[in-house]
Design a protein around this motif. Structure first.
Motif, short mmCIF file in Angstrom:
data_model
loop_
_atom_site.label_atom_id
_atom_site.label_comp_id
_atom_site.label_asym_id
_atom_site.label_seq_id
_atom_site.Cartn_x
_atom_site.Cartn_y
_atom_site.Cartn_z
N UNK A 1 0.83 -1.21 0.00
CA UNK A 1 0.00 0.00 0.00
C UNK A 1 0.86 1.25 0.00
N UNK A 2 1.86 1.29 0.86
CA UNK A 2 2.68 2.49 1.02
C UNK A 2 3.58 2.70 -0.18
N UNK A 3 4.25 1.66 -0.64
CA UNK A 3 5.18 1.82 -1.76
C UNK A 3 4.45 2.28 -3.01
N UNK A 4 3.31 1.64 -3.32
CA UNK A 4 2.56 2.04 -4.50
C UNK A 4 2.09 3.47 -4.43
N UNK A 5 1.65 3.88 -3.25
CA UNK A 5 1.13 5.24 -3.07
C UNK A 5 2.25 6.27 -3.14
N UNK A 6 3.39 5.95 -2.54
CA UNK A 6 4.52 6.88 -2.57
C UNK A 6 5.07 7.03 -3.99
N UNK A 7 5.19 5.92 -4.70
CA UNK A 7 5.69 5.98 -6.08
C UNK A 7 4.79 6.87 -6.93
N UNK A 8 3.49 6.70 -6.81
CA UNK A 8 2.54 7.51 -7.58
C UNK A 8 2.63 8.98 -7.17
N UNK A 9 2.75 9.22 -5.88
CA UNK A 9 2.87 10.59 -5.36
C UNK A 9 4.13 11.26 -5.88
N UNK A 10 5.25 10.54 -5.87
CA UNK A 10 6.51 11.12 -6.32
C UNK A 10 6.51 11.42 -7.82
#
Length: 267
Positions: A161-170
């Motif tokens: 959840x966190x990795x996918x969300x952070x990658x999209x955010x970045x």
């Protein structure tokens, strides 16, 4: 008592993922060492516990942990639920407060991004609470002084959840950075500075260390607001203000140069 061993990335936390990343960067570990150390990280049991198991059982555990050798396929999620709390992910960087954009820029400039995943995630979420008397959720106040607490929660969240969300955010951060790629620096275009103000001159060093605070001060002065309020401007307004101030400074410098040397030929 049988030990629970995760069998997919969905059951691995951000903290455990960071520990695994460090483990796989180590040299000199045998295949058996990797199984034992990985199992210890993912179960919380000491390595000595697994060292005492029969080799057949260790190999069986190794097969269960085979997923750790496969790449995570991250996907952004609308919410991150962890430790009984719920956080709404925000992907619209333009509307994000400038403070959160700046935090992210600072965190991504401090070593490996994997080590900063929880801190970046804490900058791209809003804590939520149940609406009084209702079943639905609503955004709670984001408190900058609780950023470390939000980040601590993110350490316990699922890495998928966190990795996918952070990658999209970045990706959103990178997109807006490209729109303003010529913005940051000391004002000297010959210094070849990057977006963070990194450069070889003394002024470039100043911008590298203090550029964000100085930029906030300049925007606050331009907007005629308190510095604390400038941190809460939307990212797009903050960057647009900076772009205007830099363009005006360049124009004023050109006009001053012409005034000091009126006989110079300008093309």
């Amino acid at each position: 008592m049988k030990t629970y061993v995760p069998t997919s990335w969905e059951n691995v936390t951000v903290r455990q993922y960071q520990q695994l990343t460090d483990l796989y960067l180590e040299h000199g570990n045998s295949e058996l060492d990797l199984i034992v150390k990985t199992a210890s990280i993912l179960t919380g049991k000491p390595e000595e516990y697994f060292d005492s198991l029969p080799i057949a059982e260790i190999n069986a555990i190794g097969k269960m942990l085979a997923f750790t050798h496969h790449e995570i396929k991250p996907k952004p999620v609308p919410y991150i639920i962890v430790n009984g709390r719920r956080f709404r992910c925000v992907y619209d960087v333009r509307r994000l407060p400038a403070a959160r954009y700046i935090e992210t820029k600072v965190f991504t400039g401090q070593g490996k991004i994997t080590d900063r995943l929880h801190q970046i995630a804490a900058s791209m979420v809003y804590p939520q609470k149940k609406a009084l008397g209702f079943l639905w959720w609503m955004d709670d106040e984001y408190r900058a002084d609780l950023h470390a607490d939000y980040a601590a929660d993110m350490l316990d969240a699922s890495i998928t959840s966190v990795l996918g969300s952070v990658v999209f955010f970045l990706r959103g951060i990178s997109k807006i950075d490209m729109e303003f790629k010529t913005l940051f620096g000391s004002g000297d275009d010959n210094e070849n500075q990057d977006a963070e103000g990194n450069g070889k001159s003394h002024s470039g060093e100043f911008m590298r260390q203090y550029g964000w605070h100085y930029s906030i001060f300049m925007v606050a002065e331009y907007e005629r607001i308190r510095t604390d309020d400038a941190w809460q401007l939307t990212t797009i307004q903050f960057l647009n203000d900076l772009a205007y101030l830099k363009a005006k400074a360049n124009y004023d410098r050109e006009q001053q140069a012409k005034a000091l040397n009126p006989n110079a030929i300008h093309h």
